[in-house]
Design a protein around this motif. Structure first.
Motif, PDB file in Angstrom:
ATOM      1  N   GLN A   1       2.783  20.375 -15.448  1.00  0.00           N
ATOM      2  CA  GLN A   1       3.045  21.584 -16.213  1.00  0.00           C
ATOM      3  C   GLN A   1       3.982  22.549 -15.485  1.00  0.00           C
ATOM      4  N   HIS A   2       4.136  22.367 -14.182  1.00  0.00           N
ATOM      5  CA  HIS A   2       4.975  23.271 -13.398  1.00  0.00           C
ATOM      6  C   HIS A   2       6.311  22.606 -13.101  1.00  0.00           C
ATOM      7  N   ARG A   3       7.378  23.218 -13.524  1.00  0.00           N
ATOM      8  CA  ARG A   3       8.711  22.693 -13.252  1.00  0.00           C
ATOM      9  C   ARG A   3       9.291  23.431 -12.057  1.00  0.00           C
ATOM     10  N   THR A   4       9.682  22.683 -11.048  1.00  0.00           N
ATOM     11  CA  THR A   4      10.277  23.315  -9.877  1.00  0.00           C
ATOM     12  C   THR A   4      11.674  23.805 -10.231  1.00  0.00           C
ATOM     13  N   ARG A   5      12.032  24.936  -9.637  1.00  0.00           N
ATOM     14  CA  ARG A   5      13.320  25.560  -9.960  1.00  0.00           C
ATOM     15  C   ARG A   5      14.447  25.094  -9.058  1.00  0.00           C
ATOM     16  N   ASP A   6      14.108  24.608  -7.872  1.00  0.00           N
ATOM     17  CA  ASP A   6      15.161  24.181  -6.951  1.00  0.00           C
ATOM     18  C   ASP A   6      14.623  23.134  -5.989  1.00  0.00           C
ATOM     19  N   GLN A   7      15.506  22.615  -5.177  1.00  0.00           N
ATOM     20  CA  GLN A   7      15.159  21.548  -4.254  1.00  0.00           C
ATOM     21  C   GLN A   7      14.130  21.991  -3.213  1.00  0.00           C
ATOM     22  N   THR A   8      14.226  23.224  -2.760  1.00  0.00           N
ATOM     23  CA  THR A   8      13.279  23.746  -1.771  1.00  0.00           C
ATOM     24  C   THR A   8      11.867  23.762  -2.330  1.00  0.00           C
ATOM     25  N   GLU A   9      11.729  24.194  -3.562  1.00  0.00           N
ATOM     26  CA  GLU A   9      10.417  24.239  -4.206  1.00  0.00           C
ATOM     27  C   GLU A   9       9.858  22.828  -4.424  1.00  0.00           C
ATOM     28  N   LEU A  10      10.723  21.892  -4.789  1.00  0.00           N
ATOM     29  CA  LEU A  10      10.285  20.511  -4.974  1.00  0.00           C
ATOM     30  C   LEU A  10       9.836  19.912  -3.643  1.00  0.00           C
TER      31      LEU A  10
ATOM     32  N   PRO B   1       0.806  -1.234   0.000  1.00  0.00           N
ATOM     33  CA  PRO B   1       0.000   0.000   0.000  1.00  0.00           C
ATOM     34  C   PRO B   1       0.834   1.277   0.000  1.00  0.00           C
ATOM     35  N   ASP B   2       1.953   1.286   0.717  1.00  0.00           N
ATOM     36  CA  ASP B   2       2.771   2.495   0.736  1.00  0.00           C
ATOM     37  C   ASP B   2       3.422   2.730  -0.626  1.00  0.00           C
ATOM     38  N   GLY B   3       3.727   1.650  -1.341  1.00  0.00           N
ATOM     39  CA  GLY B   3       4.234   1.789  -2.708  1.00  0.00           C
ATOM     40  C   GLY B   3       3.201   2.435  -3.619  1.00  0.00           C
ATOM     41  N   LEU B   4       1.924   2.134  -3.377  1.00  0.00           N
ATOM     42  CA  LEU B   4       0.857   2.773  -4.152  1.00  0.00           C
ATOM     43  C   LEU B   4       0.766   4.262  -3.833  1.00  0.00           C
ATOM     44  N   VAL B   5       1.015   4.613  -2.564  1.00  0.00           N
ATOM     45  CA  VAL B   5       1.034   6.035  -2.191  1.00  0.00           C
ATOM     46  C   VAL B   5       2.177   6.741  -2.911  1.00  0.00           C
ATOM     47  N   ASN B   6       3.338   6.082  -3.001  1.00  0.00           N
ATOM     48  CA  ASN B   6       4.468   6.683  -3.720  1.00  0.00           C
ATOM     49  C   ASN B   6       4.139   6.887  -5.199  1.00  0.00           C
ATOM     50  N   ALA B   7       3.470   5.905  -5.802  1.00  0.00           N
ATOM     51  CA  ALA B   7       3.052   6.054  -7.198  1.00  0.00           C
ATOM     52  C   ALA B   7       2.051   7.190  -7.332  1.00  0.00           C
ATOM     53  N   ASP B   8       1.172   7.323  -6.346  1.00  0.00           N
ATOM     54  CA  ASP B   8       0.199   8.412  -6.335  1.00  0.00           C
ATOM     55  C   ASP B   8       0.919   9.759  -6.297  1.00  0.00           C
ATOM     56  N   LEU B   9       1.974   9.850  -5.506  1.00  0.00           N
ATOM     57  CA  LEU B   9       2.770  11.079  -5.431  1.00  0.00           C
ATOM     58  C   LEU B   9       3.363  11.413  -6.796  1.00  0.00           C
ATOM     59  N   GLU B  10       3.962  10.425  -7.440  1.00  0.00           N
ATOM     60  CA  GLU B  10       4.591  10.669  -8.740  1.00  0.00           C
ATOM     61  C   GLU B  10       3.579  11.119  -9.782  1.00  0.00           C
ATOM     62  N   HIS B  11       2.374  10.550  -9.738  1.00  0.00           N
ATOM     63  CA  HIS B  11       1.343  10.939 -10.697  1.00  0.00           C
ATOM     64  C   HIS B  11       0.632  12.226 -10.294  1.00  0.00           C
ATOM     65  N   GLY B  12       0.655  12.553  -9.002  1.00  0.00           N
ATOM     66  CA  GLY B  12      -0.122  13.680  -8.508  1.00  0.00           C
ATOM     67  C   GLY B  12       0.577  15.018  -8.539  1.00  0.00           C
ATOM     68  N   LEU B  13       1.895  15.019  -8.704  1.00  0.00           N
ATOM     69  CA  LEU B  13       2.592  16.301  -8.764  1.00  0.00           C
ATOM     70  C   LEU B  13       2.288  16.976 -10.094  1.00  0.00           C
ATOM     71  N   PRO B  14       2.174  18.285 -10.076  1.00  0.00           N
ATOM     72  CA  PRO B  14       1.823  18.999 -11.309  1.00  0.00           C
ATOM     73  C   PRO B  14       2.854  18.764 -12.412  1.00  0.00           C
TER      74      PRO B  14
ATOM     75  N   ALA C   1       8.601  21.528  -1.132  1.00  0.00           N
ATOM     76  CA  ALA C   1       7.313  22.158  -0.807  1.00  0.00           C
ATOM     77  C   ALA C   1       6.174  21.507  -1.593  1.00  0.00           C
ATOM     78  N   GLU C   2       6.416  21.184  -2.869  1.00  0.00           N
ATOM     79  CA  GLU C   2       5.395  20.494  -3.681  1.00  0.00           C
ATOM     80  C   GLU C   2       5.071  19.123  -3.084  1.00  0.00           C
ATOM     81  N   ASN C   3       6.103  18.396  -2.666  1.00  0.00           N
ATOM     82  CA  ASN C   3       5.883  17.080  -2.048  1.00  0.00           C
ATOM     83  C   ASN C   3       5.061  17.213  -0.779  1.00  0.00           C
ATOM     84  N   ARG C   4       5.404  18.172   0.069  1.00  0.00           N
ATOM     85  CA  ARG C   4       4.672  18.370   1.320  1.00  0.00           C
ATOM     86  C   ARG C   4       3.216  18.739   1.056  1.00  0.00           C
ATOM     87  N   ARG C   5       2.988  19.606   0.064  1.00  0.00           N
ATOM     88  CA  ARG C   5       1.611  19.985  -0.290  1.00  0.00           C
ATOM     89  C   ARG C   5       0.806  18.759  -0.707  1.00  0.00           C
TER      90      ARG C   5
END
Length: 146
Positions: free
Chosen positions: A106-115, A91-104, A117-121
């Motif tokens: 069209q929006h490219r993060t410019r740095d590690q901090t922004e990425l 199940p946690d692997g499915l959550v990880n796949a959900d994360l990969e599919h759920g991040l926007p 923040a996207e993960n936390r959101r």
């Protein structure tokens, strides 16, 4: 569009329950024994009863330092190991796949901090959607990815 060519990543780990609760931690460094102990400490601090955590056989999960941490806190956390190979996704692997599919896309993060923040959101949004997290336990016919 001009791009910097810099590569960066953010790691994340999560613990989910069959009731749809989710706890997570995003971190920039590599996944190490210290990171695992930090996550276990945070996880144990959220509950007033023992946490039973199912993990894979990653070397950090099986390390001597983690075993010592668990021995010192045997009333707080217990680990159970998945077999090295399973045809069913965990199940946690499915959550990880959900994360990969759920991040926007069209929006490219410019740095590690922004990425990070996207993960936390993303994870905070999933914390408010326990029905989706519960769906990760439904078996191969249930998709937790929206």
């Amino acid at each position: 569009m001009r791009r910097s060519g810099n590569r960066f990543s953010v790691n994340a780990m999560s613990a989910i329950s069959t009731r749809g609760r989710m706890h997570f931690m995003a971190f920039a460094e590599s996944f190490t024994v210290e990171v695992m102990c930090r996550f276990l400490e945070r996880l144990a601090g959220h509950f007033d009863r023992k946490v039973h955590l199912v993990v894979d056989t990653h070397s950090a999960h099986r390390s001597k330092k983690v075993r010592n941490w668990l021995a010192a806190r045997s009333d707080d956390v217990e680990l159970y190991f998945l077999p090295p190979y399973s045809s069913e996704p965990n199940p946690d692997g499915l959550v990880n796949a959900d994360l990969e599919h759920g991040l926007p896309k069209q929006h490219r993060t410019r740095d590690q901090t922004e990425l990070a923040a996207e993960n936390r959101r993303f994870f905070r949004r999933r914390q408010r959607q326990p029905h989706i997290v519960r769906g990760c336990f439904g078996g191969p016919h249930v998709r937790c990815v929206l």
